[in-house]
Design an enzyme around this catalytic site. Sequence first.
Site, PDB file in Angstrom:
ATOM      1  N   ASN A  38      -4.930  59.515  54.843  1.00 14.10           N
ATOM      2  CA  ASN A  38      -3.988  59.082  53.794  1.00 14.10           C
ATOM      3  C   ASN A  38      -2.786  60.017  53.689  1.00 14.10           C
ATOM      4  O   ASN A  38      -1.935  59.835  52.810  1.00 14.10           O
ATOM      5  CB  ASN A  38      -4.697  58.958  52.431  1.00 14.10           C
ATOM      6  CG  ASN A  38      -5.178  60.299  51.902  1.00 14.10           C
ATOM      7  OD1 ASN A  38      -4.893  61.335  52.489  1.00 14.10           O
ATOM      8  ND2 ASN A  38      -5.881  60.269  50.781  1.00 14.10           N
ATOM      9  N   GLY A  42      -2.444  65.995  55.260  1.00 13.19           N
ATOM     10  CA  GLY A  42      -2.172  65.986  56.703  1.00 13.19           C
ATOM     11  C   GLY A  42      -0.706  65.685  56.996  1.00 13.19           C
ATOM     12  O   GLY A  42       0.096  65.444  56.088  1.00 13.19           O
ATOM     13  N   PHE A  75     -13.680  64.185  58.970  1.00  8.29           N
ATOM     14  CA  PHE A  75     -13.036  65.447  58.597  1.00  8.29           C
ATOM     15  C   PHE A  75     -12.343  65.365  57.243  1.00  8.29           C
ATOM     16  O   PHE A  75     -12.153  66.391  56.591  1.00  8.29           O
ATOM     17  CB  PHE A  75     -11.960  65.823  59.632  1.00  8.29           C
ATOM     18  CG  PHE A  75     -12.477  66.067  61.008  1.00  8.29           C
ATOM     19  CD1 PHE A  75     -12.920  67.319  61.386  1.00  8.29           C
ATOM     20  CD2 PHE A  75     -12.536  65.041  61.934  1.00  8.29           C
ATOM     21  CE1 PHE A  75     -13.405  67.558  62.655  1.00  8.29           C
ATOM     22  CE2 PHE A  75     -13.020  65.261  63.216  1.00  8.29           C
ATOM     23  CZ  PHE A  75     -13.454  66.514  63.578  1.00  8.29           C
ATOM     24  N   TYR A 143     -16.269  72.941  45.632  1.00  9.66           N
ATOM     25  CA  TYR A 143     -15.987  72.539  47.018  1.00  9.66           C
ATOM     26  C   TYR A 143     -17.275  72.583  47.851  1.00  9.66           C
ATOM     27  O   TYR A 143     -17.665  71.595  48.484  1.00  9.66           O
ATOM     28  CB  TYR A 143     -14.911  73.448  47.626  1.00  9.66           C
ATOM     29  CG  TYR A 143     -14.820  73.332  49.121  1.00  9.66           C
ATOM     30  CD1 TYR A 143     -14.485  72.117  49.717  1.00  9.66           C
ATOM     31  CD2 TYR A 143     -15.094  74.425  49.951  1.00  9.66           C
ATOM     32  CE1 TYR A 143     -14.425  71.999  51.101  1.00  9.66           C
ATOM     33  CE2 TYR A 143     -15.032  74.313  51.323  1.00  9.66           C
ATOM     34  CZ  TYR A 143     -14.705  73.102  51.893  1.00  9.66           C
ATOM     35  OH  TYR A 143     -14.647  72.980  53.258  1.00  9.66           O
ATOM     36  N   LYS A 147     -19.667  69.405  49.487  1.00  8.23           N
ATOM     37  CA  LYS A 147     -20.002  69.305  50.913  1.00  8.23           C
ATOM     38  C   LYS A 147     -21.518  69.280  51.101  1.00  8.23           C
ATOM     39  O   LYS A 147     -22.045  68.561  51.956  1.00  8.23           O
ATOM     40  CB  LYS A 147     -19.383  70.484  51.674  1.00  8.23           C
ATOM     41  CG  LYS A 147     -17.874  70.362  51.842  1.00  8.23           C
ATOM     42  CD  LYS A 147     -17.540  69.286  52.864  1.00  8.23           C
ATOM     43  CE  LYS A 147     -16.080  69.302  53.263  1.00  8.23           C
ATOM     44  NZ  LYS A 147     -15.797  68.484  54.445  1.00  8.23           N
ATOM     45  N   PHE A 171     -17.508  78.306  59.843  1.00  3.05           N
ATOM     46  CA  PHE A 171     -17.191  79.568  59.184  1.00  3.05           C
ATOM     47  C   PHE A 171     -15.654  79.652  59.140  1.00  3.05           C
ATOM     48  O   PHE A 171     -15.027  78.694  58.749  1.00  3.05           O
ATOM     49  CB  PHE A 171     -17.966  80.708  59.834  1.00  3.05           C
ATOM     50  CG  PHE A 171     -19.414  80.702  59.327  1.00  3.05           C
ATOM     51  CD1 PHE A 171     -20.249  79.612  59.564  1.00  3.05           C
ATOM     52  CD2 PHE A 171     -19.899  81.720  58.526  1.00  3.05           C
ATOM     53  CE1 PHE A 171     -21.540  79.535  59.032  1.00  3.05           C
ATOM     54  CE2 PHE A 171     -21.192  81.662  57.995  1.00  3.05           C
ATOM     55  CZ  PHE A 171     -22.007  80.576  58.255  1.00  3.05           C
ATOM     56  N   ARG A 281     -10.755  88.257  44.698  1.00  2.00           N
ATOM     57  CA  ARG A 281     -10.540  86.823  44.432  1.00  2.00           C
ATOM     58  C   ARG A 281     -11.867  86.236  43.948  1.00  2.00           C
ATOM     59  O   ARG A 281     -12.895  86.400  44.620  1.00  2.00           O
ATOM     60  CB  ARG A 281     -10.087  86.136  45.724  1.00  2.00           C
ATOM     61  CG  ARG A 281      -9.700  84.693  45.555  1.00  2.00           C
ATOM     62  CD  ARG A 281      -9.057  84.130  46.817  1.00  2.00           C
ATOM     63  NE  ARG A 281      -9.985  84.025  47.936  1.00  2.00           N
ATOM     64  CZ  ARG A 281      -9.674  83.494  49.117  1.00  2.00           C
ATOM     65  NH1 ARG A 281      -8.453  83.033  49.336  1.00  2.00           N
ATOM     66  NH2 ARG A 281     -10.554  83.437  50.083  1.00  2.00           N
ATOM     67  N   ASP A 284     -15.362  84.945  46.078  1.00  2.00           N
ATOM     68  CA  ASP A 284     -15.472  85.447  47.452  1.00  2.00           C
ATOM     69  C   ASP A 284     -16.800  86.183  47.650  1.00  2.00           C
ATOM     70  O   ASP A 284     -17.066  87.157  46.940  1.00  2.00           O
ATOM     71  CB  ASP A 284     -14.345  86.462  47.743  1.00  2.00           C
ATOM     72  CG  ASP A 284     -13.123  85.818  48.355  1.00  2.00           C
ATOM     73  OD1 ASP A 284     -13.210  84.672  48.818  1.00  2.00           O
ATOM     74  OD2 ASP A 284     -12.070  86.483  48.361  1.00  2.00           O
TER      75      ASP A 284
HETATM   76  N1  UDP Z   1      -7.845  87.172  51.831  1.00  2.00           N
HETATM   77  C1  UDP Z   1      -7.028  88.219  51.421  1.00  2.00           C
HETATM   78  N2  UDP Z   1      -5.716  87.954  51.158  1.00  2.00           N
HETATM   79  C2  UDP Z   1      -5.179  86.712  51.270  1.00  2.00           C
HETATM   80  C3  UDP Z   1      -6.015  85.643  51.692  1.00  2.00           C
HETATM   81  C4  UDP Z   1      -7.349  85.914  51.970  1.00  2.00           C
HETATM   82  O1  UDP Z   1      -7.463  89.355  51.300  1.00  2.00           O
HETATM   83  O2  UDP Z   1      -3.984  86.543  50.969  1.00  2.00           O
HETATM   84  C5  UDP Z   1      -9.257  87.457  52.122  1.00  2.00           C
HETATM   85  C6  UDP Z   1     -10.232  86.637  51.284  1.00  2.00           C
HETATM   86  O3  UDP Z   1     -10.496  87.264  50.052  1.00  2.00           O
HETATM   87  C7  UDP Z   1     -11.449  86.583  52.210  1.00  2.00           C
HETATM   88  C8  UDP Z   1     -10.842  86.614  53.614  1.00  2.00           C
HETATM   89  O4  UDP Z   1      -9.498  87.088  53.451  1.00  2.00           O
HETATM   90  O5  UDP Z   1     -12.226  87.738  52.037  1.00  2.00           O
HETATM   91  C9  UDP Z   1     -10.779  85.253  54.245  1.00  2.00           C
HETATM   92  O6  UDP Z   1     -10.209  84.340  53.311  1.00  2.00           O
HETATM   93  P1  UDP Z   1      -9.774  82.874  53.708  1.00  2.00           P
HETATM   94  O7  UDP Z   1      -9.160  82.248  52.489  1.00  2.00           O
HETATM   95  O8  UDP Z   1      -8.949  82.906  54.958  1.00  2.00           O
HETATM   96  O9  UDP Z   1     -11.128  82.140  54.099  1.00  2.00           O
HETATM   97  P2  UDP Z   1     -12.514  81.957  53.266  1.00  2.00           P
HETATM   98  O10 UDP Z   1     -13.430  83.011  53.811  1.00  2.00           O
HETATM   99  O11 UDP Z   1     -12.225  82.085  51.825  1.00  2.00           O
HETATM  100  O12 UDP Z   1     -12.937  80.583  53.679  1.00  2.00           O
END
Ligand code: UDP
Length: 323
Positions: A38, A42, A75, A143, A147, A171, A281, A284
């Site tokens: 949609n 994308g 996807f 999220y 899934k 991953f 964040r 995380d």
């Molecule tokens: N991260 C960060 N700064 C950013 C974006 C991501 O330090 O501006 C860190 C985030 O906290 C995580 C890792 O990078 O530990 C990977 O984050 P990403 O969002 O790429 O993928 P996720 O593991 O969340 O799917």
Amino acid sequence: MTAAVRMKLLVTGGAGYIGSVCAARLVGAGHEVVVLDNLCTGHADAIPAGCRFVPGEVAEAGPLLAEGFDGVLHFAARSLVGESMTDPQRYWWGNVVASVRLLDAMTEHGIGRLVFSSTAATYGEPQSVPITEDDATRPTNPYGATKLAIDHAITSYAAAHGLAAVSLRYFNVGGAFDRHGERHTVETHLIPLVLQVALGQRDKITIFGDDWPTADGTCIRDYIHVTDLADAHELALESAQPGCHRVYNLGNGEGFSVREVIETCREVTGHPIPAEVAGRRPGDPAVLIASSERARADLGWKPERAELSVIVADAWDFARRKV
Ligand code: UDP
């Protein structure tokens, strides 16, 4: 890869990053590919040459599926963790309800093969690493929960209706293939954000916490190249067995810290890439590393572009092309 058997395949989300790479590789392998998207996140120009494009909703895929397909690669999804916390209905409707309607339409029209994009976010905070498919699934955000709910739905449809299904739990995906790479309107992923600094599009990268229980204090993730991921989809599609829903983790089995990723980006780009540390964040986990032993053993999958420097170099080539 060249397909052993040519199939007619529906790729939902084939205008997105991972979907477009997989669609391109499926066309290259000789399959007939129809993309349903949609275009909410994308890009029309990402849809690979050689695919038929049908604009539309996954939840309304029934009439399209009625024309007959050998399989579906699903996807299309909402995939922003932060947004899922503030706007969960978008995730329950857009991911779960739409996917259940897709499963119903597949059942109704006798389409017996499915490969589904699942995620490491289904596991939540891991009890131990590397994470195996038998580990507990306790997602820490909507999220991941949506899934996981779809994975459960697929299991029951496979058991009841003979669907041959595989869920692939990604991953951290990076890299690019040909003209297909990561370009989200709202970019949250580490590698593309760091590369934006190298391109002069942002001043610095923010490191989300350096007080994690890891060697350098920053979070550790398992990065996998998008073309290795695409190879796994082709193998999964071919090996799926009727009545059976199998789940595979996809990663390289090696973790890199946020600082290590930034350092690799400095080496690849030759840019100093200023970084500053901010708070953690929310949501995380400290460390996410996949065990992909099952995919290797059952699918014969082997990543070809496993080195972080290769993943970053391919992402960098793509990022520079877009400027
Ligand atoms: N991260 C960060 N700064 C950013 C974006 C991501 O330090 O501006 C860190 C985030 O906290 C995580 C890792 O990078 O530990 C990977 O984050 P990403 O969002 O790429 O993928 P996720 O593991 O969340 O799917």
